[in-house]
Scaffold this active site. Structure first.
Site, PDB file in Angstrom:
ATOM      1  N   PHE A 140       0.795  -1.248  -0.134  1.00  0.00           N
ATOM      2  CA  PHE A 140       0.011  -0.139  -0.053  1.00  0.00           C
ATOM      3  C   PHE A 140       0.967   1.238  -0.082  1.00  0.00           C
ATOM      4  CE2 PHE A 140      -2.484   3.463   1.845  1.00  0.00           C
ATOM      5  CZ  PHE A 140      -3.668   3.395   0.909  1.00  0.00           C
ATOM      6  N   ASP A 225       9.620   2.613   1.289  1.00  0.00           N
ATOM      7  CA  ASP A 225       8.119   3.373   2.043  1.00  0.00           C
ATOM      8  C   ASP A 225       8.212   2.995   3.635  1.00  0.00           C
ATOM      9  OD1 ASP A 225       5.847   4.259   2.790  1.00  0.00           O
ATOM     10  OD2 ASP A 225       4.650   3.323   0.953  1.00  0.00           O
ATOM     11  N   LYS A 256       2.827   9.933   8.564  1.00  0.00           N
ATOM     12  CA  LYS A 256       2.456   9.492   9.767  1.00  0.00           C
ATOM     13  C   LYS A 256       3.216   9.997  10.885  1.00  0.00           C
ATOM     14  CE  LYS A 256      -0.164   5.422   7.612  1.00  0.00           C
ATOM     15  NZ  LYS A 256      -1.360   5.465   8.177  1.00  0.00           N
TER      16      LYS A 256
HETATM   17  C1  LIG Z   1       2.938   2.239   3.712  1.00  0.00           C
HETATM   18  C2  LIG Z   1       2.209   3.537   3.482  1.00  0.00           C
HETATM   19  N1  LIG Z   1       2.573   4.128   2.335  1.00  0.00           N
HETATM   20  C3  LIG Z   1       1.666   5.111   1.973  1.00  0.00           C
HETATM   21  C4  LIG Z   1       0.801   5.642   2.693  1.00  0.00           C
HETATM   22  C5  LIG Z   1      -0.264   6.713   2.539  1.00  0.00           C
HETATM   23  O1  LIG Z   1      -0.046   7.697   3.330  1.00  0.00           O
HETATM   24  P1  LIG Z   1      -1.152   8.901   3.486  1.00  0.00           P
HETATM   25  O2  LIG Z   1      -2.635   8.408   3.880  1.00  0.00           O
HETATM   26  O3  LIG Z   1      -0.473   9.880   4.399  1.00  0.00           O
HETATM   27  O4  LIG Z   1      -1.462   9.345   2.074  1.00  0.00           O
HETATM   28  C6  LIG Z   1       0.115   4.547   3.926  1.00  0.00           C
HETATM   29  C7  LIG Z   1      -0.916   5.133   4.541  1.00  0.00           C
HETATM   30  O5  LIG Z   1      -1.209   4.177   5.184  1.00  0.00           O
HETATM   31  C8  LIG Z   1       1.192   3.571   4.071  1.00  0.00           C
HETATM   32  O6  LIG Z   1       0.866   2.843   5.132  1.00  0.00           O
END
Ligand SMILES: Cc1ncc(COP(=O)(O)O)c(C=O)c1O
Length: 416
Positions: A140, A225, A256
């Site tokens: 994700f 990520d 986050k």
């Molecule tokens: C690993 C990862 N990357 C990207 C995102 C996307 O982040 P945002 O919701 O701040 O756009 C998330 C959100 O849960 C995530 O867990």
């Protein structure tokens, strides 16, 4: 009108929200509009790393709000520069440069754009640009068109064709599948140290190392990520260091826990040379290549600085490891058949459930049944896929709070 009624009439129904209406938080606790108190092990989905309304964070925001909130990126912003230095020297500890965004998806979009710039600088044998970013099934990376296209889950992409071209998804933790990973157009591989939204699937050290070795061998970028795993949650400032510490990424994304509750994201590019003329990777995103009106404004940078300093000075990553050990030992001692595994690392843990042992009404997953029951009993946790729920307490969670949460989980799971 009630809050859910106002939502129904005025807010796009993109979320299946729980009926809970939180109105106040302090540390690991949250209160709803009826005065009921909850232990919050969701923390805005791994965002509030210091808990709710930590006094240092509140004071940093209050102070900065009274000084200067926003100036755009047309001007110098001392707090942004200081935050980038804090991130580089005290957390990443590798030479590189940071760009500030407002969310994790935007941060990943920045990495994707950087991979394409890299593919221009280091083209295919016939001189055409490399552009492809390889990612993994169940990953994700966010909901913007770019981040969604990078995400290896059909359910996230459904109905939004055509996706952005230039992505391919491989099975996660499958070293054999890496054999065919690289094509002439491949510019980068992007992966999460732990797939959080995908069900708490941790990359094995062997897999992580194999990905890193492949990147080196084929001159492609290793992009990590760390949106959910960064800044202490796994037990180190950088999540990948808990899995394969010797690996050196070319790019990293965060959000986050970086802000502890304020909307801030960032991506980082290494200063390493990517061509014989000594051009640094970080220099490929030059003036005009990327931007954000809000990105890294004084208000969010002041907040983030307070959060990162507290995590570092109080060694909260160490607490994440200590609490993980306590949680694992306690859950193991229950010996409950409904718990099939405890996955993850530090304070990004997934309790995997045996779906056969959970009576599930039409349209509800076993995870949702358990999450709702825990909520009734005063514990907030997010699901992680259909058959697991996550424990994402604040990094400064106490023994007593962990014990209380475990006792609620035990009683709910025993009833099942
Ligand atoms: C690993 C990862 N990357 C990207 C995102 C996307 O982040 P945002 O919701 O701040 O756009 C998330 C959100 O849960 C995530 O867990």
């Amino acid at each position: 009108m009630t809050t859910p009624d106002l939502y129904a009439q005025h807010v796009l129904p993109t979320y299946g929200r729980f009926p809970l209406v939180p109105v106040r938080g302090a540390g690991a606790r949250l209160w709803d509009d009826t005065g009921k108190s909850y232990l919050d092990f969701c923390m805005g989905i791994a965002v509030c790393s210091l808990g709710h309304c930590h006094p240092l964070l509140v004071e940093a925001i209050r102070h900065q709000a009274g000084e200067l909130m926003h100036v755009s990126n047309l001007y110098q912003n001392p707090l942004q520069a200081e935050l980038a230095e804090e991130i580089n020297t005290r957390h990443v500890k590798l030479a590189g440069k940071v760009f500030f965004s407002n969310s994790g998806a935007e941060a990943n979009d920045g990495l994707i754009k950087s991979a394409r710039r890299f593919g221009l600088k280091r083209p295919q044998a016939d001189g055409s640009q490399r552009y492809e970013v390889v990612t993994f099934l169940q990953s994700f990376h966010g909901r913007t068109l770019g981040a969604m296209s990078a995400t290896g889950q059909a359910k996230i992409q459904e109905g939004f064709d055509p996706l952005l071209p230039g992505f391919r998804y491989l099975p996660f933790n499958d070293i054999a599948a890496l054999e065919n990973a690289v094509r002439p157009e491949t510019a980068a591989i992007l992966l999460e140290p732990i797939q959080g939204e995908g069900g708490v699937n941790m990359a094995t050290p062997e897999f992580f190392r194999a990905v890193a070795a492949l990147c080196k061998k084929h001159d492609i970028l290793l992009l990590i990520d760390e949106v959910q795993t960064g800044f202490g949650r796994l037990g180190d400032a950088m999540g990948w260091r808990m899995i394969a510490p010797e690996v050196q990424p070319d790019g990293i994304s965060w959000a986050k826990g970086l802000g502890g509750g304020v909307p801030i994201g960032a991506f980082w590019l290494s200063d390493r040379a990517v061509s014989e003329d000594g051009t640094a990777l970080s220099s490929l995103m030059g003036p005009g290549s990327h931007g954000s009106t809000y990105g890294g404004n004084p208000l969010v940078c002041a907040a983030s600085l307070a959060v990162l300093k507290e995590i570092r000075e109080k060694e909260l990553a160490v607490n994440a490891i200590l609490q993980e050990v306590r949680i694992r030992e306690t859950v193991k001692s229950w010996n409950l058949p409904v718990v099939t595994a405890v996955r993850g690392q530090g304070l990004l843990l997934g309790i995997a459930l045996d779906p056969a042992l959970i009576p599930t009404p039409e349209g509800k997953t076993p995870a949702l049944v358990v999450v709702n029951k825990l909520m009734e009993h005063g514990l907030l946790v997010p699901p992680a896929g259909p058959n697991a729920f996550r424990l994402l307490p604040p990094l400064n969670v106490t023994d007593a709070e962990v014990d209380e949460a475990l006792s609620i989980i035990h009683s709910v799971l025993s009833e099942l």
